[in-house]
Design an enzyme around this catalytic site. Structure first.
Site, PDB file in Angstrom:
ATOM      1  N   LYS A  40      -3.089 -13.295   3.559  1.00 20.41           N
ATOM      2  CA  LYS A  40      -4.082 -13.896   2.804  1.00 20.41           C
ATOM      3  C   LYS A  40      -4.954 -15.072   2.899  1.00 20.41           C
ATOM      4  O   LYS A  40      -6.003 -15.238   2.467  1.00 20.41           O
ATOM      5  CB  LYS A  40      -3.490 -13.544   1.159  1.00 20.41           C
ATOM      6  CG  LYS A  40      -2.649 -12.273   1.026  1.00 20.41           C
ATOM      7  CD  LYS A  40      -3.335 -10.999   1.606  1.00 20.41           C
ATOM      8  CE  LYS A  40      -2.506 -10.063   1.605  1.00 20.41           C
ATOM      9  NZ  LYS A  40      -2.932  -8.765   2.402  1.00 20.41           N
ATOM     10  N   ASP A  80      -8.182  -6.046   0.666  1.00 27.79           N
ATOM     11  CA  ASP A  80      -7.405  -5.657  -0.235  1.00 27.79           C
ATOM     12  C   ASP A  80      -6.573  -7.045  -0.935  1.00 27.79           C
ATOM     13  O   ASP A  80      -6.829  -8.236  -0.497  1.00 27.79           O
ATOM     14  CB  ASP A  80      -6.165  -5.112   0.487  1.00 27.79           C
ATOM     15  CG  ASP A  80      -5.085  -4.213  -0.292  1.00 27.79           C
ATOM     16  OD1 ASP A  80      -3.963  -4.165  -0.203  1.00 27.79           O
ATOM     17  OD2 ASP A  80      -5.332  -4.201  -1.736  1.00 27.79           O
ATOM     18  N   ASN A  81      -5.770  -6.790  -2.039  1.00 27.54           N
ATOM     19  CA  ASN A  81      -4.982  -8.033  -2.592  1.00 27.54           C
ATOM     20  C   ASN A  81      -5.649  -9.243  -3.035  1.00 27.54           C
ATOM     21  O   ASN A  81      -5.157 -10.409  -3.054  1.00 27.54           O
ATOM     22  CB  ASN A  81      -3.779  -8.403  -1.580  1.00 27.54           C
ATOM     23  CG  ASN A  81      -3.391  -7.330  -1.132  1.00 27.54           C
ATOM     24  OD1 ASN A  81      -3.330  -7.060   0.184  1.00 27.54           O
ATOM     25  ND2 ASN A  81      -2.597  -6.302  -1.770  1.00 27.54           N
ATOM     26  N   ASP A  84      -6.585  -6.938   5.181  1.00 30.09           N
ATOM     27  CA  ASP A  84      -5.394  -6.572   4.558  1.00 30.09           C
ATOM     28  C   ASP A  84      -4.286  -7.322   5.244  1.00 30.09           C
ATOM     29  O   ASP A  84      -3.135  -6.982   5.361  1.00 30.09           O
ATOM     30  CB  ASP A  84      -5.238  -5.000   4.451  1.00 30.09           C
ATOM     31  CG  ASP A  84      -3.969  -4.816   3.695  1.00 30.09           C
ATOM     32  OD1 ASP A  84      -3.262  -3.563   3.821  1.00 30.09           O
ATOM     33  OD2 ASP A  84      -3.954  -5.456   2.669  1.00 30.09           O
ATOM     34  N   GLU A 135       0.051  -1.785  -5.095  1.00 25.84           N
ATOM     35  CA  GLU A 135       0.785  -0.436  -4.787  1.00 25.84           C
ATOM     36  C   GLU A 135       2.158  -0.253  -5.126  1.00 25.84           C
ATOM     37  O   GLU A 135       2.815  -1.309  -5.467  1.00 25.84           O
ATOM     38  CB  GLU A 135       0.799  -0.619  -3.239  1.00 25.84           C
ATOM     39  CG  GLU A 135       1.577  -1.776  -2.649  1.00 25.84           C
ATOM     40  CD  GLU A 135       0.376  -2.789  -2.132  1.00 25.84           C
ATOM     41  OE1 GLU A 135      -0.504  -2.832  -2.689  1.00 25.84           O
ATOM     42  OE2 GLU A 135       0.637  -3.644  -1.264  1.00 25.84           O
TER      43      GLU A 135
HETATM   44  C1  LIG Z   1      -3.520  -9.238  13.207  1.00 31.61           C
HETATM   45  C2  LIG Z   1      -2.904  -9.891  12.051  1.00 31.61           C
HETATM   46  C3  LIG Z   1      -2.278  -9.079  11.249  1.00 31.61           C
HETATM   47  C4  LIG Z   1      -1.200  -9.549  10.321  1.00 31.61           C
HETATM   48  C5  LIG Z   1      -0.563  -8.677   9.199  1.00 31.61           C
HETATM   49  N1  LIG Z   1      -0.302  -7.408   9.627  1.00 31.61           N
HETATM   50  N2  LIG Z   1       0.192  -7.063   8.694  1.00 31.61           N
HETATM   51  C6  LIG Z   1       0.290  -8.005   7.821  1.00 31.61           C
HETATM   52  C7  LIG Z   1       0.737  -7.802   6.233  1.00 31.61           C
HETATM   53  C8  LIG Z   1      -0.322  -8.701   5.307  1.00 31.61           C
HETATM   54  N3  LIG Z   1      -0.199  -8.173   4.034  1.00 31.61           N
HETATM   55  C9  LIG Z   1       0.555  -8.525   2.928  1.00 31.61           C
HETATM   56  O1  LIG Z   1       0.954  -9.867   3.223  1.00 31.61           O
HETATM   57  C10 LIG Z   1       0.692  -8.029   1.673  1.00 31.61           C
HETATM   58  C11 LIG Z   1       1.493  -8.517   0.703  1.00 31.61           C
HETATM   59  C12 LIG Z   1       1.502  -7.913  -0.565  1.00 31.61           C
HETATM   60  C13 LIG Z   1       2.389  -8.205  -1.560  1.00 31.61           C
HETATM   61  C14 LIG Z   1       3.995  -8.819  -1.046  1.00 31.61           C
HETATM   62  C15 LIG Z   1       4.734  -9.438  -2.060  1.00 31.61           C
HETATM   63  C16 LIG Z   1       4.399  -9.258  -3.488  1.00 31.61           C
HETATM   64  F1  LIG Z   1       5.165  -9.706  -4.609  1.00 31.61           F
HETATM   65  C17 LIG Z   1       2.952  -8.678  -3.892  1.00 31.61           C
HETATM   66  C18 LIG Z   1       2.301  -8.224  -2.910  1.00 31.61           C
HETATM   67  C19 LIG Z   1       0.772  -6.769  -0.797  1.00 31.61           C
HETATM   68  C20 LIG Z   1      -0.127  -6.308   0.086  1.00 31.61           C
HETATM   69  O2  LIG Z   1      -0.934  -5.261  -0.125  1.00 31.61           O
HETATM   70  C21 LIG Z   1      -0.176  -6.986   1.315  1.00 31.61           C
HETATM   71  O3  LIG Z   1      -1.092  -6.510   2.165  1.00 31.61           O
HETATM   72  N4  LIG Z   1      -0.292  -9.037   8.025  1.00 31.61           N
HETATM   73  C22 LIG Z   1      -1.445 -10.980  10.138  1.00 31.61           C
HETATM   74  C23 LIG Z   1      -2.084 -11.688  11.059  1.00 31.61           C
HETATM   75  N5  LIG Z   1      -2.845 -11.232  12.076  1.00 31.61           N
HETATM   76 MG   LIG Z   2      -2.568  -5.300   1.241  1.00 31.98          MG
END
Ligand SMILES: Cc1cc(-c2n[nH]c(CCNC(=O)c3cc(-c4ccc(F)cc4)cc(O)c3O)n2)ccn1
Ligand SMILES: [Mg+2]
Length: 214
Positions: free
Chosen positions: A144, A169-170, A141, A199
């Site tokens: 992407k 996810d996603n 998650d 979500e």
């Molecule tokens: C260890 C490590 C950890 C990371 C890291 N940690 N936390 C994340 C967050 C990543 N998640 C997302 O970007 C995400 C985006 C959306 C979204 C956004 C905008 C929209 F319009 C529509 C949907 C929806 C979701 O459900 C998502 O999960 N990356 C990165 C790298 N290395």
């Molecule tokens: Mg997500």
């Protein structure tokens, strides 16, 4: 300095949830993010699918890529057996700090280990430094565009065994098209798509389960 959105979510939980009660923490985050500020937690609709798959897998050793505020770490942690080992990886120190406090408030501090750093730096350390043999369950998650490279890294670090479950996810929004194409066509996984919604929104999204054939 004004609070970040993630700190506002945490503050709302500390004030409105029940300390030591993971379900109340999950519900309180969902209440805040559906009524006050959207945030990228997996949410309750996809969360119920996540719960079902975690219960079916009953994992002993698991990893989450992308902790964010700790919503899914609390969701998963609350379902694990006492001796399970659960690592959640977070690259952003501010997210990690909020997640640490969220997990502590939920009473899951000793069940979930937050590893700070990039997935591509930590995954190669899991075997030697964190004494992991193979993974029963991986919740993907994070960024992407990292889904596919990190899946390949898990394979090449011999962290997957026959039956290891990867749940991503996603896969519709924001989407991970190269990951989806890879797991569905490389011949190493049995894939299942779980159509749901983004979500706190009405937009389509989905989870993809990819079970490693070994
Ligand atoms: C260890 C490590 C950890 C990371 C890291 N940690 N936390 C994340 C967050 C990543 N998640 C997302 O970007 C995400 C985006 C959306 C979204 C956004 C905008 C929209 F319009 C529509 C949907 C929806 C979701 O459900 C998502 O999960 N990356 C990165 C790298 N290395
Ligand atoms: Mg997500």
């Amino acid at each position: 300095m004004a609070l970040s959105k993630e700190e506002r979510i945490l503050e709302f939980v500390l004030k409105n949830a029940v300390r030591g009660d993971p379900d109340s923490v999950v519900d309180t985050i969902d209440r805040y993010c559906s009524s006050k500020e959207w945030a990228m937690n997996v949410g309750n609709e996809k969360g119920l699918i996540l719960d079902k798959i975690v219960k079916e897998t009953n994992p002993s050793v698991l990893v989450e890529l992308g902790t964010y505020c700790g919503y899914s770490a609390v969701r998963i942690g609350r379902l694990l057996k006492p001796d399970a080992r659960f690592f959640t990886l977070e690259v952003n120190p501010k997210f990690a700090d909020v997640a640490r406090q969220m997990l502590e408030f939920a009473g899951l501090k000793d069940k979930v280990q937050i590893l700070e750093g990039a997935t591509y730096d930590i995954i190669p350390q899991l075997k030697k430094k964190y004494e992991v043999d193979t993974l029963d369950f991986v919740f993907v998650d994070h960024w992407k565009d990292q889904y596919k490279p990190d899946t390949l890294l898990l394979e090449n670090c011999n962290l997957l065994r026959k039956g290891s479950v990867i749940l991503a996810d996603n896969v519709i929004v924001p989407g991970a098209p190269d990951f989806l194409k890879y797991v569905r066509t490389c011949g190493k996984y049995d894939c299942t798509n779980y159509l749901s919604h983004l979500e706190y929104m009405n937009e389509d999204d989905a989870l993809e389960k990819a079970v490693f054939r070994g």
